[in-house]
Design a protein around this motif. Structure first.
Motif, PDB file in Angstrom:
ATOM      1  N   HIS A 172       0.843  -1.199   0.000  1.00  0.00           N
ATOM      2  CA  HIS A 172       0.000   0.000   0.000  1.00  0.00           C
ATOM      3  C   HIS A 172       0.875   1.246   0.000  1.00  0.00           C
ATOM      4  CE1 HIS A 172      -3.592   2.373   0.581  1.00  0.00           C
ATOM      5  NE2 HIS A 172      -3.123   2.903   1.691  1.00  0.00           N
ATOM      6  N   HIS A 173       0.327   2.351  -0.538  1.00  0.00           N
ATOM      7  CA  HIS A 173       1.008   3.640  -0.590  1.00  0.00           C
ATOM      8  C   HIS A 173       0.278   4.600   0.353  1.00  0.00           C
ATOM      9  CE1 HIS A 173       2.016   2.451  -5.054  1.00  0.00           C
ATOM     10  NE2 HIS A 173       2.470   1.581  -4.171  1.00  0.00           N
ATOM     11  N   PRO A 174       0.727   4.764   1.597  1.00  0.00           N
ATOM     12  CA  PRO A 174      -0.073   5.470   2.605  1.00  0.00           C
ATOM     13  C   PRO A 174       0.132   6.988   2.648  1.00  0.00           C
ATOM     14  CG  PRO A 174       1.864   4.548   3.647  1.00  0.00           C
ATOM     15  CD  PRO A 174       1.948   4.168   2.185  1.00  0.00           C
ATOM     16  N   TYR A 175       0.273   7.622   1.477  1.00  0.00           N
ATOM     17  CA  TYR A 175       0.447   9.074   1.408  1.00  0.00           C
ATOM     18  C   TYR A 175      -0.680   9.829   2.102  1.00  0.00           C
ATOM     19  CZ  TYR A 175       3.753   8.371  -2.527  1.00  0.00           C
ATOM     20  OH  TYR A 175       4.786   8.008  -3.330  1.00  0.00           O
ATOM     21  N   THR A 176      -0.371  11.020   2.622  1.00  0.00           N
ATOM     22  CA  THR A 176      -1.396  11.933   3.119  1.00  0.00           C
ATOM     23  C   THR A 176      -1.518  13.086   2.131  1.00  0.00           C
ATOM     24  OG1 THR A 176       0.301  12.999   4.479  1.00  0.00           O
ATOM     25  CG2 THR A 176      -1.095  11.364   5.546  1.00  0.00           C
ATOM     26  N   ARG A 177      -2.619  13.089   1.362  1.00  0.00           N
ATOM     27  CA  ARG A 177      -2.892  14.134   0.371  1.00  0.00           C
ATOM     28  C   ARG A 177      -1.705  14.357  -0.562  1.00  0.00           C
ATOM     29  NH1 ARG A 177      -8.049  14.180  -0.348  1.00  0.00           N
ATOM     30  NH2 ARG A 177      -8.990  13.665   1.640  1.00  0.00           N
ATOM     31  N   GLY A 178      -1.234  13.270  -1.156  1.00  0.00           N
ATOM     32  CA  GLY A 178      -0.137  13.379  -2.101  1.00  0.00           C
ATOM     33  C   GLY A 178       1.168  13.812  -1.462  1.00  0.00           C
ATOM     34  N   GLY A 179       1.310  13.552  -0.166  1.00  0.00           N
ATOM     35  CA  GLY A 179       2.520  13.962   0.528  1.00  0.00           C
ATOM     36  C   GLY A 179       2.554  15.445   0.825  1.00  0.00           C
ATOM     37  N   SER A 180       1.389  16.042   1.066  1.00  0.00           N
ATOM     38  CA  SER A 180       1.317  17.483   1.308  1.00  0.00           C
ATOM     39  C   SER A 180       0.754  17.840   2.676  1.00  0.00           C
ATOM     40  CB  SER A 180       0.433  18.150   0.241  1.00  0.00           C
ATOM     41  OG  SER A 180      -0.919  17.706   0.350  1.00  0.00           O
ATOM     42  N   ARG A 181       0.485  16.840   3.512  1.00  0.00           N
ATOM     43  CA  ARG A 181      -0.093  17.081   4.826  1.00  0.00           C
ATOM     44  C   ARG A 181       0.624  16.227   5.873  1.00  0.00           C
ATOM     45  NH1 ARG A 181      -1.767  20.392   2.021  1.00  0.00           N
ATOM     46  NH2 ARG A 181      -3.892  21.155   1.681  1.00  0.00           N
ATOM     47  N   PRO A 182       0.511  16.574   7.155  1.00  0.00           N
ATOM     48  CA  PRO A 182       1.142  15.776   8.208  1.00  0.00           C
ATOM     49  C   PRO A 182       0.610  14.343   8.232  1.00  0.00           C
ATOM     50  CG  PRO A 182       0.491  17.922   9.052  1.00  0.00           C
ATOM     51  CD  PRO A 182      -0.120  17.803   7.689  1.00  0.00           C
ATOM     52  N   PRO A 183       1.374  13.397   8.768  1.00  0.00           N
ATOM     53  CA  PRO A 183       0.971  11.981   8.755  1.00  0.00           C
ATOM     54  C   PRO A 183      -0.376  11.689   9.403  1.00  0.00           C
ATOM     55  CG  PRO A 183       3.285  12.182   9.314  1.00  0.00           C
ATOM     56  CD  PRO A 183       2.738  13.574   9.307  1.00  0.00           C
ATOM     57  N   LEU A 184      -0.726  12.442  10.434  1.00  0.00           N
ATOM     58  CA  LEU A 184      -1.971  12.162  11.150  1.00  0.00           C
ATOM     59  C   LEU A 184      -3.108  13.088  10.730  1.00  0.00           C
ATOM     60  CD1 LEU A 184      -0.580  11.422  14.726  1.00  0.00           C
ATOM     61  CD2 LEU A 184      -1.186   9.810  12.920  1.00  0.00           C
TER      62      LEU A 184
END
Length: 512
Positions: free
Chosen positions: A301-313
């Motif tokens: 799985h690719h667990p990006y947050t908003r395309g890598g634009s937001r904090p992890p949580l």
């Protein structure tokens, strides 16, 4: 439980121990959560597209950064003969490696050989875009590039790869199949209702690939075969869902660019929202009758947050699966395991992940600062470390793409001049500090350390507003993957790790 790789078995045989010698009384370090997690790096631009010299340099750098495994998407159209023709070449047998154009596999050959010579494992992901002749859609070659790939022909391609690379022990099937840019259609309108199509299409591709891997000696008893490679987000617009009462507009299918991973996986595994078997009209639409178990060893799985634009949580929408809500994924996998769709308690592998930074001179709101990239990489390592189901963590990429408008700036180095971002050392020597009762827990990892090597890490603290660091604990790390935790007093200020001349980023106590 899936069979462990040779590296994982070697690591599992070693007992973890952390001894802390401190200037103040420090409790015994907590038990290790994930001693067998692998570190994965992916960067096809550097490793497959810029020539042998850059490939070798990048593999050396991946090794120095502490990678255990290298991932590469193996794009079918790049290797197939006459990829823009709508007719399959006469007499071509896709299952035979020697039938492909001379030199087609050259860079992939050297990637596999070069990685393995450096002690790195390799994960290959056969995927689209596809040769036009392998599509079951009509229209131009461009219209067919990811549209309804023929499962049998895909199986032939995977069989050729399995035959050519007998030493590759890690395989995953298709990149981001819940995105229209990789697999289409995601939905089709049938009888005025939007029907999810990519799930059953992907299941057929996966079955064909698994069969081909098994036929070429890559069985789940000897190798790793991973399902998924799913993207974390989805838009599932109103009126385009599979609810029977909703009438879908004619252009509905064209408007859906991505299916949420939860919706997608419920289709792949033929599961109702409650976790039961999918029946009725929807069951027929997803070809659920006579479901046979998918014999895989893990889920990627690719667990990006908003395309890598937001904090992890960061907050997520319903159906999305980011690193902060991994329990949504394991819940789905366990429901599928209970229904015997897949083996029970499948391990999870994060095989693509990172944060997008602003290139020099560019102000993109869908990006984070360089300092935040370093922090979020370390935070995501800590989150994954605490999750026993997660067996692989990923970094995409090493070097930013040159194409600012169409590429990704998730690298640890800039493209122009190759300057290191703060994330470079943060990746090599992660640190995360969190509260534990009246004290603190310091998490760290010495990524480049060789398994079993004697490693000593200095845990240091400086008062707030001061640059004068003093040693608080000396940690002897003997875990196979270099991870450790140690409990220390809450003295305030900032924290850092020092190892072998390398200094981590300065970390404050996390609020979450």
């Amino acid at each position: 439980m899936s069979l462990m790789t040779e590296t994982a078995r070697r690591r599992a045989r070693r007992l973890f121990a952390v001894a802390a010698v401190c200037t103040a009384a420090v409790p015994t370090a907590p038990a290790l959560a994930a001693p067998d997690q692998l570190s994965l790096i992916e960067d096809e631009t550097q490793m497959l597209e810029r020539g042998p010299e850059v490939q070798a340099q990048t593999l050396d750098e991946a090794k120095a950064l502490g990678a255990d495994i290298i991932r590469a998407n193996v794009i079918w159209a790049r290797y197939a003969p006459s990829p823009n023709s709508t007719k399959k070449p006469k007499g071509f047998s896709g299952r035979k490696p020697e039938a492909y154009p001379a030199g087609a596999f050259g860079m992939l050959d050297s990637l596999v050989a070069g990685a393995q010579a450096r002690g790195l494992q390799v994960l290959l992901t056969p995927t689209g875009p596809i040769p036009a002749w392998a599509s079951r859609c009509k229209g131009s070659a461009k219209a067919r590039r990811v549209c309804k790939p023929d499962p049998k022909l895909f199986g032939d391609f995977v069989r050729a790869l399995g035959t050519r690379y007998p030493t590759v022990k890690h395989w995953s099937i298709w990149n981001e199949p819940n995105l229209k840019s990789w697999l289409s259609p995601q939905y089709e309108v049938k009888g005025g209702v939007a029907v999810q199509r990519s799930a059953s299409l992907y299941r057929s591709l996966a079955r064909s690939a698994i069969s081909s891997l098994n036929a070429t000696g890559h069985k789940r008893t000897t190798d790793q075969i991973w399902l998924g490679e799913t993207a974390p987000l989805g838009d599932d617009p109103s009126g385009c869902s599979a609810q029977r009462k909703l009438r879908a507009p004619k252009n509905c299918a064209k408007r859906i660019n991505k299916t949420s991973p939860e919706t997608f996986l419920r289709g792949v595994f033929c599961l109702s929202k409650s976790g039961g078997s999918l029946g009725g009209v929807e069951g027929r639409e997803q070809s659920c009758k006579g479901y046979k178990r998918l014999n895989v060893t893990g889920y990627a799985h690719h667990p990006y947050t908003r395309g890598g634009s937001r904090p992890p949580l960061s907050k997520t929408n319903a159906g999305e699966i980011t690193i902060g809500v991994a329990s949504r994924l394991t819940k789905l996998l366990d429901q599928a395991g209970k229904r015997k769709r897949i083996p029970s308690k499948l391990p999870v592998h994060y095989t693509e992940h990172g944060w997008q930074t602003n290139p020099p001179g560019v102000n993109d709101i869908f990006a984070v600062t360089d300092a935040q990239q370093a922090e979020y990489i370390n935070q995501s390592d800590w989150i994954a470390y605490k999750n026993k189901r997660v067996k692989t963590v990923a970094q995409y990429k090493i070097v930013d793409d040159q194409n600012i408008s169409a590429g990704f700036q998730m690298g640890l180095r800039l493209f122009n001049g190759g300057a290191r971002k703060p994330a470079y050392n943060a990746y090599k020597l992660p640190i995360w500090v969190s509260k534990k009762g009246s004290g603190l827990t310091v998490y760290g990892q010495v990524r480049p350390a060789e398994p079993g090597a004697a490693v000593t890490v200095d845990v240091q603290n400086a008062p707030a507003g001061s640059s004068s660091f003093k040693s608080v604990a000396t940690v002897n790390v003997t875990s196979a993957n270099g991870t450790f935790t140690v409990d220390v007093p809450n003295t305030g200020g900032v924290w850092r790790l020092v190892w072998n001349g390398l200094t981590s980023r300065q970390a404050e106590v996390a609020n979450k």
